[in-house]
Design a protein around this motif. Structure first.
Motif, short mmCIF file in Angstrom:
data_model
loop_
_atom_site.label_atom_id
_atom_site.label_comp_id
_atom_site.label_asym_id
_atom_site.label_seq_id
_atom_site.Cartn_x
_atom_site.Cartn_y
_atom_site.Cartn_z
N PHE A 1 0.80 -1.21 0.00
CA PHE A 1 0.00 0.00 0.00
C PHE A 1 0.84 1.27 0.00
O PHE A 1 0.31 2.35 -0.14
N GLU A 2 2.14 1.17 0.15
CA GLU A 2 2.99 2.35 0.28
C GLU A 2 4.18 2.27 -0.68
O GLU A 2 4.84 1.25 -0.78
N TYR A 3 4.39 3.36 -1.41
CA TYR A 3 5.44 3.40 -2.42
C TYR A 3 6.30 4.65 -2.23
O TYR A 3 5.78 5.71 -1.86
N GLU A 4 7.58 4.53 -2.50
CA GLU A 4 8.50 5.65 -2.35
C GLU A 4 8.94 6.17 -3.71
O GLU A 4 9.20 5.39 -4.63
N GLY A 5 9.03 7.49 -3.82
CA GLY A 5 9.52 8.12 -5.04
C GLY A 5 10.67 9.04 -4.72
O GLY A 5 11.44 8.81 -3.80
N PRO B 1 7.23 11.95 -2.91
CA PRO B 1 8.07 11.27 -1.90
C PRO B 1 7.46 9.97 -1.40
O PRO B 1 8.15 8.96 -1.27
N VAL B 2 6.17 9.98 -1.11
CA VAL B 2 5.46 8.78 -0.67
C VAL B 2 4.08 8.78 -1.30
O VAL B 2 3.43 9.83 -1.39
N THR B 3 3.64 7.62 -1.75
CA THR B 3 2.27 7.46 -2.25
C THR B 3 1.63 6.28 -1.55
O THR B 3 2.22 5.20 -1.46
N TRP B 4 0.44 6.52 -1.03
CA TRP B 4 -0.35 5.45 -0.40
C TRP B 4 -1.49 5.08 -1.34
O TRP B 4 -2.18 5.95 -1.88
N ARG B 5 -1.68 3.79 -1.56
CA ARG B 5 -2.72 3.31 -2.47
C ARG B 5 -3.90 2.79 -1.65
O ARG B 5 -3.80 1.78 -0.95
N LEU B 6 -5.00 3.51 -1.74
CA LEU B 6 -6.21 3.12 -1.03
C LEU B 6 -7.09 2.34 -1.99
O LEU B 6 -7.68 2.91 -2.91
N ASP B 7 -7.15 1.02 -1.80
CA ASP B 7 -7.93 0.17 -2.69
C ASP B 7 -9.43 0.43 -2.51
O ASP B 7 -9.87 1.12 -1.60
N TRP B 8 -10.19 -0.14 -3.42
CA TRP B 8 -11.64 -0.01 -3.38
C TRP B 8 -12.16 -0.53 -2.05
O TRP B 8 -11.86 -1.65 -1.63
N GLU B 9 -12.93 0.29 -1.35
CA GLU B 9 -13.53 -0.08 -0.07
C GLU B 9 -15.04 0.12 -0.17
O GLU B 9 -15.51 1.25 -0.26
N SER C 1 -8.04 -3.72 7.90
CA SER C 1 -6.65 -3.72 8.40
C SER C 1 -5.75 -2.89 7.48
O SER C 1 -4.83 -2.20 7.94
N ARG C 2 -6.01 -2.92 6.18
CA ARG C 2 -5.22 -2.13 5.24
C ARG C 2 -5.40 -0.63 5.49
O ARG C 2 -4.43 0.12 5.52
N MET C 3 -6.64 -0.20 5.70
CA MET C 3 -6.90 1.20 5.96
C MET C 3 -6.29 1.64 7.27
O MET C 3 -5.78 2.77 7.39
N ARG C 4 -6.29 0.77 8.26
CA ARG C 4 -5.66 1.11 9.55
C ARG C 4 -4.15 1.29 9.39
O ARG C 4 -3.56 2.19 9.98
N ARG C 5 -3.53 0.44 8.57
CA ARG C 5 -2.09 0.57 8.35
C ARG C 5 -1.76 1.84 7.57
O ARG C 5 -0.77 2.51 7.86
N ILE C 6 -2.60 2.16 6.59
CA ILE C 6 -2.38 3.39 5.83
C ILE C 6 -2.53 4.59 6.77
O ILE C 6 -1.70 5.52 6.74
#
Length: 227
Positions: A34-38, A172-180, A197-202
């Motif tokens: 869910f987290e990517y660095e640029g 610098p950072v991108t968070w990917r919020l999937d379909w909820e 759990s994914r949304m809590r980690r984001i």
């Protein structure tokens, strides 16, 4: 054991001799990434012909007084287009986070970091690319871009998967919020107890990086510890 990515997507605005590195805390990644660095900072890219974001007048003109705010927020959430999900993201992040709507006109202060939000449809990803070029050229140096939240517009990205991966390497950072489905069905952000759990980690990751990027928050925390 961490699995290596296959065919990693290069940041289109990152100079060849520069390598991206973590700007704050290490990524919290699991099997569903869910987290990517640029690029950790602007790389000197050419300025775009049509910038997406316009700085508010009080930030560029000494004749315009800055807004009076009750307190400096932890984080300012800015949508790159209507329906991006900025209000939902701000609600998910909770206290100390302000929803500034679309664009920078309602930005509170240059002191608090800015979190951009966009959808993964064609229009949203095009705005991400153009805003990324604006940031990489130094055109947004007056504000502090923390990163980007990409909000999925469909359960399956399909043909937009590859463009979304490319867009995830721009800031610098991108968070990917999937379909909820929970977010689609309810008028407001769900109760924290109902977050996936994914949304809590984001949420935890964004807030941790926002605190590290907010000197005023550190100062308040130090004052609280010393009192």
């Amino acid at each position: 054991m961490r699995r290596k990515e296959k065919n990693p997507v290069a940041n289109p605005f990152l100079a060849p001799e520069v390598r991206p590195s973590p700007i704050q805390a290490p990524s919290q990644q699991d099997g569903g990434r869910f987290e990517y660095e640029g690029a950790p900072m602007p790389t000197g890219a050419p300025a775009p012909a049509n910038p997406v974001l316009r700085l508010p007048l009080w930030m560029v003109s000494p004749r315009v007084a800055p807004p009076r705010i009750p307190t400096v927020p932890l984080l300012q959430v800015v949508g790159l287009h209507g329906g991006a999900g900025a209000t939902t993201v701000a609600g998910l992040l909770g206290q100390g986070v302000v929803d500034c709507g679309v664009g920078l006109d309602w930005l509170w202060t240059p002191s608090a970091p800015v979190l951009l939000v966009a959808r993964t449809h064609g229009h949203g990803l095009d705005l991400v690319r153009r805003t990324g070029q604006q940031w990489a050229s130094g055109g947004l140096n007056q504000i502090r871009i923390l990163g980007l939240v990409l909000v999925a517009d469909l359960p399956n990205l399909g043909a937009q998967k590859r463009p979304a991966e490319s867009a995830s390497r721009i800031f610098p950072v991108t968070w990917r919020l999937d379909w909820e489905e929970e977010l689609r069905l309810n008028p407001g952000p769900p109760h924290p107890d109902r977050l996936s759990s994914r949304m809590r980690r984001i949420r935890k990751s964004v807030l941790a990086k926002a605190e590290l990027a907010s000197p005023h928050i550190h100062h308040q925390q130090q004052q609280a510890r010393s009192s």
